[in-house]
Each structure stands twice: as C-alpha cells, then as structure tokens.
Design a protein around this motif. Structure first.
Motif, PDB file in Angstrom:
ATOM      1  N   ARG A 134       0.433  -1.318  -0.047  1.00  0.00           N
ATOM      2  CA  ARG A 134       0.055   0.193  -0.002  1.00  0.00           C
ATOM      3  C   ARG A 134       1.388   1.341  -0.019  1.00  0.00           C
ATOM      4  N   PRO A 135      -0.159   1.857  -0.269  1.00  0.00           N
ATOM      5  CA  PRO A 135       0.816   3.769  -0.581  1.00  0.00           C
ATOM      6  C   PRO A 135       1.632   4.324   0.603  1.00  0.00           C
ATOM      7  N   PHE A 136       1.590   3.721   1.377  1.00  0.00           N
ATOM      8  CA  PHE A 136       1.163   4.109   3.098  1.00  0.00           C
ATOM      9  C   PHE A 136       1.855   3.186   4.041  1.00  0.00           C
ATOM     10  N   GLY A 137       1.834   1.996   3.387  1.00  0.00           N
ATOM     11  CA  GLY A 137       2.527   0.821   3.456  1.00  0.00           C
ATOM     12  C   GLY A 137       1.644   0.291   4.869  1.00  0.00           C
ATOM     13  N   VAL A 138       0.386   0.626   4.796  1.00  0.00           N
ATOM     14  CA  VAL A 138      -0.327  -0.030   6.343  1.00  0.00           C
ATOM     15  C   VAL A 138      -2.019  -0.416   5.158  1.00  0.00           C
ATOM     16  N   ASN A 139      -3.091  -0.925   5.495  1.00  0.00           N
ATOM     17  CA  ASN A 139      -3.983  -1.766   5.033  1.00  0.00           C
ATOM     18  C   ASN A 139      -4.816  -1.717   6.194  1.00  0.00           C
ATOM     19  N   ASN A 140      -6.088  -2.009   5.985  1.00  0.00           N
ATOM     20  CA  ASN A 140      -7.061  -2.087   7.049  1.00  0.00           C
ATOM     21  C   ASN A 140      -8.015  -3.073   7.354  1.00  0.00           C
ATOM     22  N   GLU A 141      -8.187  -4.116   8.465  1.00  0.00           N
ATOM     23  CA  GLU A 141      -8.721  -5.211   7.818  1.00  0.00           C
ATOM     24  C   GLU A 141     -10.398  -4.613   7.699  1.00  0.00           C
ATOM     25  N   ILE A 142     -11.208  -4.096   8.435  1.00  0.00           N
ATOM     26  CA  ILE A 142     -12.538  -3.712   8.449  1.00  0.00           C
ATOM     27  C   ILE A 142     -12.778  -2.661   6.585  1.00  0.00           C
ATOM     28  N   PHE A 143     -11.699  -2.044   6.344  1.00  0.00           N
ATOM     29  CA  PHE A 143     -11.412  -0.878   5.907  1.00  0.00           C
ATOM     30  C   PHE A 143     -10.585  -1.297   4.243  1.00  0.00           C
ATOM     31  N   GLU A 144     -10.683  -2.452   3.616  1.00  0.00           N
ATOM     32  CA  GLU A 144      -9.841  -2.876   2.931  1.00  0.00           C
ATOM     33  C   GLU A 144      -9.206  -1.887   1.396  1.00  0.00           C
ATOM     34  N   ASN A 145      -7.980  -1.549   1.187  1.00  0.00           N
ATOM     35  CA  ASN A 145      -6.803  -0.398   0.616  1.00  0.00           C
ATOM     36  C   ASN A 145      -8.154   1.067   1.133  1.00  0.00           C
ATOM     37  N   VAL A 146      -7.566   0.929   2.605  1.00  0.00           N
ATOM     38  CA  VAL A 146      -7.842   2.451   3.042  1.00  0.00           C
ATOM     39  C   VAL A 146      -6.684   3.338   2.421  1.00  0.00           C
ATOM     40  N   GLY A 147      -7.083   4.941   1.986  1.00  0.00           N
ATOM     41  CA  GLY A 147      -6.067   5.112   1.492  1.00  0.00           C
ATOM     42  C   GLY A 147      -5.293   6.059   2.624  1.00  0.00           C
TER      43      GLY A 147
END
Length: 244
Positions: A134-147
């Motif tokens: 991901r661009p910021f190096g993190v993702n979220n389990e309940i908000f996939e591909n969070v920006g």
C-alpha cells in the motif's frame, strides 16, 4: 411517490457508506458522562486527526465548555487552527493538495460516528496492519485498501497480522490470530485500546453534543405525560360518574 423517490435518492448514498464491512465488530463500551475520557479523546483528535480531517460543524469553545476544559487552557493546548475560541475546527491542510496526496480530500468527521457507528470506529482504529504493497505501508481489516496512513502508529507501534502454528484437521497449519503490535509504540496494548475508546467517545459526542441533555429532558417529558395521563383519567371519571 415523487417525494418518496427523492428521499430514497438522498438516503441510499448514506446507507451504502455505512454498510461496507459486515463482519463482527468490537464493542465500544464508552461513557459520554466520563469527562476525562472525552478530554483524552479530544487531545488525540486534535493532535493526530485534525491535521488532515476537518470538523467544520463543531466549534472549539462549545467543545471546551462541554468537556469541562477552561477555554484559555483549551486554546493554549488544543487549538492549532483558527483565531478565536468561536471558530470551527477546520483543518489547515489544503484541500487540493490533500486530494493529490490521498486520492481524495479527507472527509469531515463531525458526523462520522452517526454514519458509521461507535463499534465500527473503535474496531477500525484498532484494525490497521502493516502492508508494504500500500502507498502508506498499511492496510485495514475492515476498510480494505484504505487511503490514509496509520496516524496513531507512534502510539501503537507497528501493527502486524500474526499467525501461529496450530493443529487443524490432523495437520499443522498457520492460523491467523489477529493483529499485534511490535512493541515499539508509546502505549501498551491495553493503553492503546483505551486511547482508541476515548477517541471513539469524543467522535460520538461531536455527532450529537446535546445527547445527554436530550436524554435528560426526555425523562421530564415522559414524567409530565404520565402525570397528565393520570389527571386526564381522573377528570374523565369526574365528568362521567353521574352518567349511566
């Protein structure tokens, strides 16, 4: 019918926004009467969220007074934008620049708790995990591909999805056991969970600052209706007692 269709057209986007994730959520056991919790939540929001997100329908002074914070102290320690205590909480970030950085302008968070729900927010804050793709190096389990980046990572540390070797159906497998911090954050796991609960409580408050007052007034209204009902029954009996 035309009015119904127009109302439906306005409601559908909100319903779609609120839906998204449909899995289990952690219970946000917050208390809007806990001023200390709300004050801590406000501090986290001002330091970690207001840099990108606005709260353009909430004034600093109203917030300080409701949360029991002296206005002059609140301005000194918590007000980083605006000129006076009567100003709205508007982010200093440029809308066009933020759109370029994040792909869209970060949304206003005044009503986010009423749209998403407290349980969703509490779970979301604690569901970031490391994802180098991901661009910021993190993702979220309940908000996939969070920006957005993991804004409170310095509090939690680097969160990673963790697996353990367990016996499943007669063979050893890697079983996902949840997200765990690498321990580099300023807070322990329990302290971080409490901090996110405080932040959630603050966002619930800003979604309806009059909630406690409305609830208190509701008891008086119900009490009045009960008394009025009793008087009405007694009056009816008085009028009809001689009629057979």
């Amino acid at each position: 019918m035309k009015r119904f269709l127009m109302a439906l057209a306005f409601l559908l986007p909100s319903a779609a926004f609120a839906a998204g994730y449909s899995g289990p959520l952690d219970k946000a056991d917050y208390d809007l009467r806990d001023k200390a919790s709300l004050q801590r939540g406000a501090q986290i929001f001002m330091n970690y969220c207001l840099g990108c997100h606005t709260m353009q329908h909430q004034r600093y002074q109203r917030t300080f007074e409701d949360l029991g914070i002296p206005v002059d102290l609140g301005q000194e320690l918590l007000q980083f934008t605006g000129d006076g205590p009567g100003d709205f909480m508007v982010s200093a970030i440029d809308a066009d620049a933020s759109s370029d950085w994040f792909g869209l302008t970060p949304p206003d968070l005044t009503m986010v708790a009423r749209v998403r729900g407290a349980d969703w927010l509490y779970t979301y804050f604690r569901s970031f995990y490391e994802d180098p793709s991901r661009p910021f190096g993190v993702n979220n389990e309940i908000f996939e591909n969070v920006g957005m980046p993991h804004a409170v990572q310095e509090l939690q540390g680097v969160p990673r999805r963790t697996y353990e070797r367990r016996m499943v159906d007669g063979e050893m497998r890697d079983v996902y056991v949840g997200i765990r911090s690498d321990g580099s954050g300023r807070l322990s796991d329990e302290e971080f969970d409490q901090a996110m609960l405080d932040l959630t409580a603050f966002l619930v408050y800003t979604g309806e600052p009059m909630y406690l007052e409305r609830q208190r007034m509701g008891y008086y209204v119900i009490g009045f209706l009960i008394v009025f009902l009793i008087l009405t029954i007694l009056l009816k009996r008085e009028y009809w007692r001689d009629i057979k």
